[in-house]
Enzyme design. Structure first.
Site, PDB file in Angstrom:
ATOM      1  NE  ARG A 169      -3.003   0.135   3.288  1.00 51.49           N
ATOM      2  CZ  ARG A 169      -2.362   0.653   4.533  1.00 51.49           C
ATOM      3  NH1 ARG A 169      -1.492   1.511   4.494  1.00 51.49           N
ATOM      4  NH2 ARG A 169      -2.321  -0.461   5.311  1.00 51.49           N
ATOM      5  CG  ASP A 172     -10.256  15.173 -15.471  1.00 49.21           C
ATOM      6  OD1 ASP A 172      -9.812  14.347 -16.029  1.00 49.21           O
ATOM      7  OD2 ASP A 172     -11.266  14.717 -14.904  1.00 49.21           O
TER       8      ASP A 172
HETATM    9  C1  LIG Z   1     -13.597   8.406 -16.898  1.00 51.90           C
HETATM   10  C2  LIG Z   1     -13.317   9.927 -16.254  1.00 51.90           C
HETATM   11  C3  LIG Z   1     -13.046  10.168 -15.107  1.00 51.90           C
HETATM   12  C4  LIG Z   1     -13.218   8.874 -13.881  1.00 51.90           C
HETATM   13  O1  LIG Z   1     -12.272   8.012 -13.844  1.00 51.90           O
HETATM   14  P1  LIG Z   1     -12.338   6.471 -13.599  1.00 51.90           P
HETATM   15  O2  LIG Z   1     -11.286   5.884 -14.004  1.00 51.90           O
HETATM   16  O3  LIG Z   1     -13.716   5.932 -14.407  1.00 51.90           O
HETATM   17  O4  LIG Z   1     -12.626   6.546 -12.083  1.00 51.90           O
HETATM   18  C5  LIG Z   1     -12.649  11.349 -14.411  1.00 51.90           C
HETATM   19  N1  LIG Z   1     -12.653  12.433 -15.276  1.00 51.90           N
HETATM   20  C6  LIG Z   1     -12.786  12.108 -16.735  1.00 51.90           C
HETATM   21  C7  LIG Z   1     -12.747  13.220 -17.631  1.00 51.90           C
HETATM   22  C8  LIG Z   1     -13.234  10.838 -16.973  1.00 51.90           C
HETATM   23  O5  LIG Z   1     -13.517  10.769 -18.416  1.00 51.90           O
END
Ligand SMILES: *Cc1c(COP(=O)(O)O)cnc(C)c1O
Length: 385
Positions: A52, A176
């Site tokens: 972990r 993101d």
């Molecule tokens: C898919 C996605 C997420 C979430 O990711 P997971 O791996 O499904 O938990 C977050 N932001 C964006 C833009 C995504 O496309």
């Protein structure tokens, strides 16, 4: 490989984070499928105590991701959502987060349905106009969270302008970068403090795992994230880390092909009179086109379009042979989906309407198949309407 940003992205994709296995010289990073590590004497070990806390396969992935994003530290998590959730655990009751209004549905859900209960406060604003960011800030604002382009309407936010606002107020800014991947966009270079990925998508690229990561060059922030990673424990397993590393080796080849295919599909959609509206940052008429050209190295391979009615959308989608009706994105195979029924069903209808996600709204994740076959497939779909 020297961990050097001066290498091109393709070279970093192939070599970043890779150190030949010290015990055997294995060229591929081994899958260290172990939970614990033998110690010579209590406290005397080779840097690994418990998986972990640290695992060699995960460390290789973290170094590779840091190299790709031009950051100093990578912190891998079990999923994209685990990354966002772990980041949010750095904040305390009363802290305020400003977030793009068109973020990934799961991001909205974890903020609104879980962290709000812990006393965190959120404002969801249209960050494609940076004036809205300025207006939403309060003395308690600790984080500005952006997605550019957004999902599924592909709105663009000027990341450098947003970072300037956040920096002037001492607010952390996170981006993101899932939709662009490090191949097309480098938010750290634009002033972001951290970049997050759902590595499930383009980074791993083969629709065979779920994973996430945060990359930063801020040593203090990295230390805090490593603390949460170990303390809260949302870590990826060694096998998934290995598969992600394997996927990364062809990131640049895949992204190039994804984008080339997307450009051709955009031209095709433009020529169809049943298409009422197209959402694609590569469209010169897209309101964020110029900002996208300034801050990214390409337009990606996500395209949404509107055929006005649910009946048409259903008929079109049911005729396709190559495009698979499925959620998710970023894999080698082309996918098609209906956000109002599938990925964005949890968004209240009035919010969907405000964002333009109608019943005729369709989202494509364009894969790396032969373009002629993809175009023929879409042609088949459009014949039905
Ligand atoms: C898919 C996605 C997420 C979430 O990711 P997971 O791996 O499904 O938990 C977050 N932001 C964006 C833009 C995504 O496309």
């Amino acid at each position: 490989m020297k961990k050097d940003k001066s290498y091109g992205l393709g070279t970093r994709a192939v070599h970043g984070g890779v150190e030949f296995d010290p015990s055997t010289g294995a060229v591929m990073t081994p899958i260290y499928q172990t939970s614990t590590y033998a110690q010579e004497a209590p406290g005397v070990h080779k840097g690994f105590e418990y998986s972990r806390t640290a695992n060699p396969t995960r460390q290789a992935l973290e170094a590779s991701l840091a190299s790709l994003e031009g950051g100093k530290f990578g912190i891998a998590f079990a999923s994209g959502m685990a990354s966002i959730s772990s980041l949010t655990q750095l904040f305390s009751s009363g802290d305020h987060i400003v977030c793009s209004d068109d973020v990934y549905g799961g991001t909205f859900r974890v903020f609104d349905k879980i962290y709000r209960n812990f006393g965190l406060k959120f404002s969801f604003v249209d960050t494609s106009d940076v004036k809205n960011i300025e207006a939403a800030l309060t003395p308690d604002t600790k984080l500005l969270w952006l997605e550019s382009p957004t999902n599924p309407t592909l709105k663009i936010t000027d990341i450098a302008a947003a970072a300037k606002i956040a920096k002037s107020r001492g607010i952390m800014i996170g981006v993101d970068n899932t939709f662009m991947s490090p191949y097309f966009q480098s938010p750290l270079d634009l002033g972001a403090d951290l970049v997050m990925h759902s590595t499930t998508k383009y980074i791993a690229g083969h629709s065979d795992l779920v994973g996430g990561a945060i990359i930063t060059s801020d040593a203090q922030l990295a230390e805090k994230l490593h603390f949460v990673q170990n303390a809260a424990g949302a870590v990826p397993g060694p096998m998934d880390c290995f598969l992600t590393l394997r996927g990364i080796k062809t990131l640049h080849l895949r992204m190039e092909r994804h984008e080339r295919n997307a450009g051709k599909i955009f031209e095709f959609l433009k020529s169809r009179k049943t298409v009422k509206k197209i959402y694609y940052p590569g469209d010169p008429n897209h309101p964020g086109h110029d900002i996208q050209k300034k801050q990214a190295r390409g337009f990606g391979a996500m395209i949404s379009f509107d055929v006005e009615t649910l009946d048409r959308a259903n008929k079109l989608m049911s005729r396709l042979e190559i495009f698979t009706i499925a959620e998710s994105l970023g894999g080698v195979e082309s996918l098609i989906e209906h956000p109002a029924i599938m990925t964005h069903a949890s968004v209240p209808p009035e919010n969907r309407a405000a964002l333009g996600i109608t019943d005729g709204f369709i989202r494509l994740s364009i894969g790396v198949e032969d373009i002629d076959d993809l175009l023929e497939d879409l042609e088949r779909g459009f014949e039905a309407i």
